[in-house]
Design a protein around this motif. Structure first.
Motif, short mmCIF file in Angstrom:
data_model
loop_
_atom_site.label_atom_id
_atom_site.label_comp_id
_atom_site.label_asym_id
_atom_site.label_seq_id
_atom_site.Cartn_x
_atom_site.Cartn_y
_atom_site.Cartn_z
N ALA A 195 19.88 -8.75 -4.41
CA ALA A 195 20.31 -9.47 -3.21
C ALA A 195 19.10 -10.02 -2.46
O ALA A 195 17.97 -9.54 -2.61
N VAL A 196 19.34 -11.03 -1.66
CA VAL A 196 18.25 -11.66 -0.91
C VAL A 196 17.67 -10.71 0.15
O VAL A 196 16.59 -10.95 0.68
N THR A 197 18.39 -9.62 0.44
CA THR A 197 17.92 -8.67 1.45
C THR A 197 16.93 -7.67 0.86
O THR A 197 16.34 -6.88 1.61
N ALA A 198 16.73 -7.67 -0.46
CA ALA A 198 15.82 -6.72 -1.10
C ALA A 198 14.38 -7.05 -0.73
O ALA A 198 13.99 -8.23 -0.64
N ILE A 199 13.57 -6.00 -0.51
CA ILE A 199 12.16 -6.18 -0.16
C ILE A 199 11.30 -5.50 -1.23
O ILE A 199 11.76 -4.59 -1.94
N VAL A 200 10.04 -5.93 -1.33
CA VAL A 200 9.09 -5.34 -2.28
C VAL A 200 8.29 -4.26 -1.56
O VAL A 200 7.76 -4.49 -0.46
N VAL A 201 8.22 -3.07 -2.20
CA VAL A 201 7.47 -1.95 -1.64
C VAL A 201 6.49 -1.48 -2.71
O VAL A 201 6.91 -1.14 -3.83
N SER A 202 5.21 -1.42 -2.38
CA SER A 202 4.18 -0.97 -3.32
C SER A 202 3.84 0.49 -3.05
O SER A 202 3.56 0.88 -1.90
N VAL A 203 3.88 1.29 -4.10
CA VAL A 203 3.54 2.71 -4.00
C VAL A 203 2.61 3.04 -5.16
O VAL A 203 3.01 2.96 -6.34
N GLU A 204 1.35 3.39 -4.84
CA GLU A 204 0.36 3.74 -5.85
C GLU A 204 0.26 2.66 -6.93
O GLU A 204 0.41 2.92 -8.12
N SER A 205 0.08 1.44 -6.49
CA SER A 205 -0.11 0.27 -7.37
C SER A 205 1.12 -0.07 -8.20
O SER A 205 1.02 -0.85 -9.16
N THR A 206 2.25 0.52 -7.88
CA THR A 206 3.50 0.20 -8.57
C THR A 206 4.44 -0.47 -7.58
O THR A 206 4.61 0.00 -6.45
N GLN A 207 5.04 -1.57 -8.02
CA GLN A 207 5.95 -2.31 -7.14
C GLN A 207 7.39 -1.91 -7.38
O GLN A 207 7.85 -1.83 -8.54
N TYR A 208 8.07 -1.63 -6.28
CA TYR A 208 9.50 -1.31 -6.30
C TYR A 208 10.22 -2.33 -5.42
O TYR A 208 9.62 -3.01 -4.59
N HIS A 209 11.51 -2.39 -5.59
CA HIS A 209 12.35 -3.22 -4.72
C HIS A 209 13.33 -2.28 -4.01
O HIS A 209 13.97 -1.42 -4.64
N TYR A 210 13.42 -2.46 -2.71
CA TYR A 210 14.30 -1.60 -1.91
C TYR A 210 15.37 -2.45 -1.24
O TYR A 210 15.07 -3.53 -0.69
N ASP A 211 16.60 -1.95 -1.28
CA ASP A 211 17.69 -2.66 -0.59
C ASP A 211 18.78 -1.67 -0.22
O ASP A 211 19.43 -1.08 -1.09
N GLN A 212 18.96 -1.43 1.05
CA GLN A 212 20.05 -0.62 1.61
C GLN A 212 20.22 0.73 0.92
O GLN A 212 21.29 1.10 0.47
N GLY A 213 19.10 1.48 0.85
CA GLY A 213 19.15 2.83 0.31
C GLY A 213 18.94 2.92 -1.18
O GLY A 213 18.88 4.04 -1.73
#
Length: 322
Positions: A195-213
């Motif tokens: 979804a367009v509401t998803a954001i990118v979160v970097s944790v220890e050089s790894t990228q994740y996508h977070y959206d509503q839990g």
């Protein structure tokens, strides 16, 4: 004299009538015997003449046609040849039915595993491709349990070289996965787009996508729900998050993930030993250790307990029994 003469005449006339009736009776009797005799003769002649002539030849009379019927019977193998072709047709029909069934089953499986679902996320409708065929219990990076500052008053449960600590007595109740609603997904859930509401979160050089839990990682041309990475920080969490007391600070629990307030943000933290939660999500495994059944998520064990009249789960501290 005259009377006598009349009497004699009447008597003679009577005898004549009686005689006539007698002769008629004898004649009738003789005719009956004659007919009976002819019937008896007919019955004797039937075995010799009539039965062979009437039944079999008679059947043969139409028996002249029977050879024709037998000829028709002779053509039945040709019909049987036609019948012989039927199994092939039947096989074709069976194959078609099997193909249709396989197609239907595959469609059902595809609907169950990779079927398209319309999910309304923050007012934006996206097509979500679900893949249920993936093992949602393969992730063992669910962190190590943090110790609590509260001292355990109960002795641990010992089994197999390990100690299992709990503040509350063990109280078994069946594991029933909890559903947090259409925007939440369990581990292993696969989507082709976010979804367009998803954001990118970097944790220890790894990228994740977070959206509503939900936390996603790239996988096979799409994105797959993974356990929340410890240290991942987001601006907000779902409004349905449960506030839980760890003994020192409050944590926020949603969909199997624990968050801790970090200024104006929320940071993913490991579960703290002794923390009570009301529900566990899909993806856990009920494991039997001795006489106790725990629910295991990744490397975290939850003990079923009964507190304040409600069935709950307590985070268990597991240590090697040295």
């Amino acid at each position: 004299m005259k009377n006598i003469s009349n009497t004699v005449k009447k008597s003679a006339l009577l005898f004549c009538l009686i005689g006539t009736f007698f002769l008629i009776s004898i004649d009738s009797f003789a005719q009956r015997r004659g007919n009976a005799g002819s019937r008896g003769g007919a019955t004797h002649t039937r075995p010799a003449a009539t039965r062979p002539a009437t039944t079999r030849p008679g059947a043969g009379g139409s028996g002249v046609q029977r050879p024709n019927n037998s000829a028709n019977r002779a053509t039945r193998p040709a019909n049987s040849n036609n019948k012989a072709t039927r199994p092939a047709n039947q096989n074709t029909r069976e194959q078609n039915i099997a193909n249709r069934n396989n197609g239907n089953n595959s469609n059902r499986n595809n609907n169950n595993r990779t079927g398209n679902r319309n999910t309304n996320i923050s007012g934006n409708t996206v097509n979500v491709n679900v893949d249920r065929s993936r093992d949602i219990n393969v992730y063992n990076r669910n962190t190590v349990v943090r110790r609590s500052t509260v001292v355990y008053a109960r002795p641990p449960y010992r089994y197999g070289g390990y100690r299992y600590y709990g503040y509350h007595p063990y109280y078994y109740h069946p594991y029933r996965p909890y559903y947090w609603g259409p925007v939440w997904h369990p581990w292993g859930f696969f989507v082709t787009t976010l979804a367009v509401t998803a954001i990118v979160v970097s944790v220890e050089s790894t990228q994740y996508h977070y959206d509503q839990g939900n936390w996603y990682a790239p996988s096979n041309g799409g994105y797959q729900v993974v356990p929340a990475p410890v240290g991942g920080t987001v601006n907000n969490i779902p409004s349905g998050a449960q506030t839980v007391n760890t003994g020192t600070v409050n944590n926020y629990y949603y969909g199997g993930t624990f968050y801790e307030k970090d200024g104006s943000n929320y940071k993913v933290v490991p579960p703290t030993a002794g923390t009570l939660v009301d529900n566990l999500p899909e993806g856990g495994t009920e494991v039997t250790i001795g006489d106790v059944k725990y629910i295991k998520f990744g490397e975290t064990y939850y003990q079923p307990v009964h507190v304040d009249g409600k069935d709950k789960y307590e985070v268990v501290l597991v240590e090697e029994d040295k």
